[in-house]
Design a protein around this motif. Sequence first.
Motif, PDB file in Angstrom:
ATOM      1  N   GLU A 174     -49.765  -3.764 -23.442  1.00  0.00           N
ATOM      2  CA  GLU A 174     -51.186  -3.770 -23.083  1.00  0.00           C
ATOM      3  C   GLU A 174     -51.610  -2.313 -23.024  1.00  0.00           C
ATOM      4  OE1 GLU A 174     -52.421  -6.190 -19.750  1.00  0.00           O
ATOM      5  OE2 GLU A 174     -50.537  -7.308 -19.850  1.00  0.00           O
ATOM      6  N   LYS A 175     -52.772  -1.985 -23.581  1.00  0.00           N
ATOM      7  CA  LYS A 175     -53.193  -0.598 -23.694  1.00  0.00           C
ATOM      8  C   LYS A 175     -54.531  -0.374 -22.987  1.00  0.00           C
ATOM      9  CE  LYS A 175     -50.908  -0.141 -28.204  1.00  0.00           C
ATOM     10  NZ  LYS A 175     -51.086   0.183 -29.637  1.00  0.00           N
ATOM     11  N   ALA A 176     -54.647   0.788 -22.342  1.00  0.00           N
ATOM     12  CA  ALA A 176     -55.894   1.137 -21.661  1.00  0.00           C
ATOM     13  C   ALA A 176     -56.111   2.633 -21.776  1.00  0.00           C
ATOM     14  CB  ALA A 176     -55.833   0.724 -20.199  1.00  0.00           C
TER      15      ALA A 176
ATOM     16  N   GLU B 250     -40.552  -7.478 -20.577  1.00  0.00           N
ATOM     17  CA  GLU B 250     -41.039  -8.161 -21.778  1.00  0.00           C
ATOM     18  C   GLU B 250     -42.358  -7.563 -22.263  1.00  0.00           C
ATOM     19  OE1 GLU B 250     -41.258 -12.148 -20.457  1.00  0.00           O
ATOM     20  OE2 GLU B 250     -39.088 -12.505 -20.619  1.00  0.00           O
ATOM     21  N   THR B 251     -43.091  -6.917 -21.341  1.00  0.00           N
ATOM     22  CA  THR B 251     -44.361  -6.264 -21.663  1.00  0.00           C
ATOM     23  C   THR B 251     -44.414  -4.923 -20.943  1.00  0.00           C
ATOM     24  OG1 THR B 251     -45.518  -8.386 -21.884  1.00  0.00           O
ATOM     25  CG2 THR B 251     -46.877  -6.426 -21.531  1.00  0.00           C
ATOM     26  N   ILE B 252     -44.959  -3.917 -21.619  1.00  0.00           N
ATOM     27  CA  ILE B 252     -45.190  -2.610 -21.002  1.00  0.00           C
ATOM     28  C   ILE B 252     -46.675  -2.304 -21.088  1.00  0.00           C
ATOM     29  CG2 ILE B 252     -44.781  -0.124 -21.187  1.00  0.00           C
ATOM     30  CD1 ILE B 252     -42.012  -0.750 -22.271  1.00  0.00           C
ATOM     31  N   VAL B 253     -47.257  -1.879 -19.979  1.00  0.00           N
ATOM     32  CA  VAL B 253     -48.655  -1.447 -19.947  1.00  0.00           C
ATOM     33  C   VAL B 253     -48.686   0.050 -20.239  1.00  0.00           C
ATOM     34  CG1 VAL B 253     -50.750  -1.261 -18.559  1.00  0.00           C
ATOM     35  CG2 VAL B 253     -49.205  -3.215 -18.240  1.00  0.00           C
ATOM     36  N   LEU B 254     -49.488   0.467 -21.209  1.00  0.00           N
ATOM     37  CA  LEU B 254     -49.609   1.863 -21.608  1.00  0.00           C
ATOM     38  C   LEU B 254     -51.001   2.360 -21.253  1.00  0.00           C
ATOM     39  CD1 LEU B 254     -47.964   1.547 -25.140  1.00  0.00           C
ATOM     40  CD2 LEU B 254     -46.905   2.534 -23.089  1.00  0.00           C
ATOM     41  N   VAL B 255     -51.069   3.386 -20.399  1.00  0.00           N
ATOM     42  CA  VAL B 255     -52.345   3.918 -19.936  1.00  0.00           C
ATOM     43  C   VAL B 255     -52.393   5.405 -20.243  1.00  0.00           C
ATOM     44  CG1 VAL B 255     -53.872   4.246 -17.960  1.00  0.00           C
ATOM     45  CG2 VAL B 255     -52.416   2.214 -18.068  1.00  0.00           C
ATOM     46  N   GLY B 256     -53.390   5.843 -21.025  1.00  0.00           N
ATOM     47  CA  GLY B 256     -53.491   7.263 -21.317  1.00  0.00           C
ATOM     48  C   GLY B 256     -54.319   7.551 -22.549  1.00  0.00           C
TER      49      GLY B 256
END
Length: 316
Positions: A292-294, A266-272
């Motif tokens: 969610e982004k980081a 339901e949610t994907i964390v995107l890191v980059g």
Amino acid sequence: MNMLIAGDWGSSNMRLHLCRVEEGRLVPVETVRGKGAKDVADHEAAFRAAAGDWIDRHGPMPVLLSGMIGSTIGWREAAYLPCPAGPEAMAGALLRFEAAGCPVAIVPGLSCRNIFGQPDVMRGEEVQLFGWLAGVADDDADRLICLPGTHAKWVRTRGRTVLDFVTSMQGEMRELLLAHGLLGRSLAKPYDPAAPTDIAAFDVGAGLVVDDPTLAIEHGLFALRSRILMGELTSEAAPSFLSGLMIGAEVRDAVAAHRARGMAVETIVLVGAELLVDLYGRVCDRLGIATEKAAGDGTALAGLSAIAARMEAAAA
């Protein structure tokens, strides 16, 4: 331990930070950059040239490095740590030796058997992972984290533990198609990787594969050439259209594969890097998936902090 040298030494670039250690966190004071691991013949000499002034001023101090410096092309090869793994296990698996009077530790990277039953590895991305995971509860919550890049990683975690991951070579495939394939020869000018992304063209490409799950990427790719020939796509917008096609297919297929194995996604964390994170986020939005982004740089240093905080206990 008041001072520590921490950094990412990848295949193409070296970035070292002189850090103060404050309440278990690494606070960068100075930063130096240098050649990547693949471009250096003597890695110890390169390290001394980059960090020698810090050591002269502050004396020998611990060194914590991540990235391809621990690979077969690096300073010394650090064996991969098998998943499932958390920061404590990572700290216990550090490759340790001494150089320039300093105790050096290299983060080993991770290995797993991925959701398709194939062996998979990562080296460098694990510090970003543990950096982001340091801010979540160490509980039973399952998450899907994507680290976009040339070889993007799709990672399943539970609490602060990495369960497994699968690698996508979409980024490299796109570069090969544009630099050496028929699609690249369809462009009016040579492909410029530094050109800005045409968001409208990206969205059109992503929409093709997201809106029609039966459109396999190997069939969709030729649309770049055929649309140019039919006057429906400009040569300038074509690389962005291709990005949409390929990132759209990557996200679509990764979500489907994890859902087929019982994960809700339901949610994907995107890191980059911000640009890539935003492009992947646009595809997630189209799929109705929250994100969610980081930023990758911030999470990398946080990950090194998490590992450094456990180094002394692991060595005891």
